[in-house]
Write an enzyme that holds these catalytic residues in place. Sequence first.
Site, PDB file in Angstrom:
ATOM      1  N   ASP A 113      40.302 -14.458  72.846  1.00  0.00           N
ATOM      2  CA  ASP A 113      41.374 -13.480  73.058  1.00  0.00           C
ATOM      3  C   ASP A 113      42.722 -14.176  73.240  1.00  0.00           C
ATOM      4  O   ASP A 113      42.785 -15.275  73.797  1.00  0.00           O
ATOM      5  CB  ASP A 113      41.040 -12.645  74.306  1.00  0.00           C
ATOM      6  CG  ASP A 113      41.845 -11.357  74.366  1.00  0.00           C
ATOM      7  OD1 ASP A 113      42.537 -11.029  73.379  1.00  0.00           O
ATOM      8  OD2 ASP A 113      41.794 -10.686  75.403  1.00  0.00           O
ATOM      9  N   HIS A 151      46.557 -15.913  64.697  1.00  0.00           N
ATOM     10  CA  HIS A 151      45.192 -15.858  64.172  1.00  0.00           C
ATOM     11  C   HIS A 151      44.848 -17.130  63.390  1.00  0.00           C
ATOM     12  O   HIS A 151      43.727 -17.634  63.456  1.00  0.00           O
ATOM     13  CB  HIS A 151      45.002 -14.623  63.285  1.00  0.00           C
ATOM     14  CG  HIS A 151      45.104 -13.330  64.043  1.00  0.00           C
ATOM     15  ND1 HIS A 151      44.544 -13.148  65.294  1.00  0.00           N
ATOM     16  CD2 HIS A 151      45.699 -12.145  63.732  1.00  0.00           C
ATOM     17  CE1 HIS A 151      44.797 -11.915  65.717  1.00  0.00           C
ATOM     18  NE2 HIS A 151      45.494 -11.292  64.793  1.00  0.00           N
ATOM     19  N   LEU A 175      23.220 -26.435  64.946  1.00  0.00           N
ATOM     20  CA  LEU A 175      23.895 -25.360  65.673  1.00  0.00           C
ATOM     21  C   LEU A 175      23.745 -24.025  64.937  1.00  0.00           C
ATOM     22  O   LEU A 175      23.917 -23.953  63.721  1.00  0.00           O
ATOM     23  CB  LEU A 175      25.397 -25.695  65.785  1.00  0.00           C
ATOM     24  CG  LEU A 175      26.292 -24.577  66.355  1.00  0.00           C
ATOM     25  CD1 LEU A 175      26.070 -24.408  67.856  1.00  0.00           C
ATOM     26  CD2 LEU A 175      27.765 -24.870  66.072  1.00  0.00           C
TER      27      LEU A 175
HETATM   28  C1  FPP Z   1      42.042 -12.135  69.509  1.00  0.00           C
HETATM   29  O1  FPP Z   1      43.411 -12.180  69.716  1.00  0.00           O
HETATM   30  C2  FPP Z   1      41.629 -12.344  68.097  1.00  0.00           C
HETATM   31  C3  FPP Z   1      41.046 -11.418  67.271  1.00  0.00           C
HETATM   32  C4  FPP Z   1      40.726 -10.066  67.725  1.00  0.00           C
HETATM   33  C5  FPP Z   1      40.688 -11.643  65.852  1.00  0.00           C
HETATM   34  C6  FPP Z   1      40.994 -12.941  65.182  1.00  0.00           C
HETATM   35  C7  FPP Z   1      39.961 -13.989  65.347  1.00  0.00           C
HETATM   36  C8  FPP Z   1      40.147 -15.280  65.018  1.00  0.00           C
HETATM   37  C9  FPP Z   1      41.406 -15.815  64.501  1.00  0.00           C
HETATM   38  C10 FPP Z   1      39.073 -16.252  65.134  1.00  0.00           C
HETATM   39  C11 FPP Z   1      38.387 -16.592  63.857  1.00  0.00           C
HETATM   40  C12 FPP Z   1      38.149 -15.476  62.952  1.00  0.00           C
HETATM   41  C13 FPP Z   1      37.343 -15.472  61.867  1.00  0.00           C
HETATM   42  C14 FPP Z   1      37.367 -14.251  61.041  1.00  0.00           C
HETATM   43  C15 FPP Z   1      36.462 -16.576  61.486  1.00  0.00           C
HETATM   44  P1  FPP Z   1      44.253 -10.851  69.853  1.00  0.00           P
HETATM   45  O2  FPP Z   1      44.780 -10.481  68.509  1.00  0.00           O
HETATM   46  O3  FPP Z   1      43.433  -9.813  70.507  1.00  0.00           O
HETATM   47  O4  FPP Z   1      45.418 -11.340  70.786  1.00  0.00           O
HETATM   48  P2  FPP Z   1      46.265 -10.481  71.827  1.00  0.00           P
HETATM   49  O5  FPP Z   1      45.279  -9.870  72.788  1.00  0.00           O
HETATM   50  O6  FPP Z   1      47.136 -11.496  72.463  1.00  0.00           O
HETATM   51  O7  FPP Z   1      47.020  -9.450  71.043  1.00  0.00           O
END
Ligand code: FPP
Length: 253
Positions: free
Chosen positions: A28, A45, A139
Amino acid sequence: MSIDPASIVEVAPRASLRIPAHLGVIMDGNGRWAKARGKRRTEGHIEGVKALRNLVELCINYGVANLTVFSFSSENWTRPKDEIIFIFNLLRRFVASDLQRLIRNNVQVRIIGSREGLEPSLIRLIDDVEAKTAANTGLVLIVAFNYGGKAEIVDATRRIASEVAAGRLAPEQISEATIEAALYTTGIPHPDVIVRTSGEQRISNFLLWQAAYSEFVFVDDYWPDFNETAFLRVLEIFSQRVRRFGGIEAASP
Ligand code: FPP
């Protein structure tokens, strides 16, 4: 021979580290990481994927057998369409750029979640990465994508109900093991520890059934900043926890 005192401090806590068999991570804070730097959310991201790549390596090096990461929840559909498309493309790019490395490192990839609402090409990609890594014995990387813990339990219930309706299962035969077997994570031990970054302290529909006895560690870093130091801090905190699973401590009278 002189011993550098710093190396003693370094080695002592690591020697007593307990390594979880299954680590769950709610990644997060990508958006807030980006905002704090005056960047677009999508850049957060992109950095988040780098942190994930790094975590996979750490799990391999430290001997964590199973890693589940929450990368898109069934609730994330409420985000702006552009961001959803970006995250979906991130998964495609992650697979394209990392598949060979994952195979080389003997990583088995499983993508759990609902296939509903996903484009056929994305479903093919998911099936392909799972098939190409299925025989790997290192893993197990479980990517929770379009995943929701409640939806998983609904899916499991439907599967069990159809067995009952077909007369292959009597209601009184349904046990915890029946439900276990119908979950996306069947065969994988429950997470010993679940980490959530960014200071939020919620489970947010992640591995609801499987988290029954997980230890929770909440860290303040935003996900893109989650590095080896943060990882080791989590292992240290986990190592100090006393797990009773509803019983009493073994050493207690
Ligand atoms: C959390 O930050 C992230 C997500 C909900 C999605 C994105 C995930 C990744 C980049 C990790 C790898 C992904 C893949 C597909 C392999 P947020 O957007 O909720 O941040 P915020 O709470 O600060 O808005």
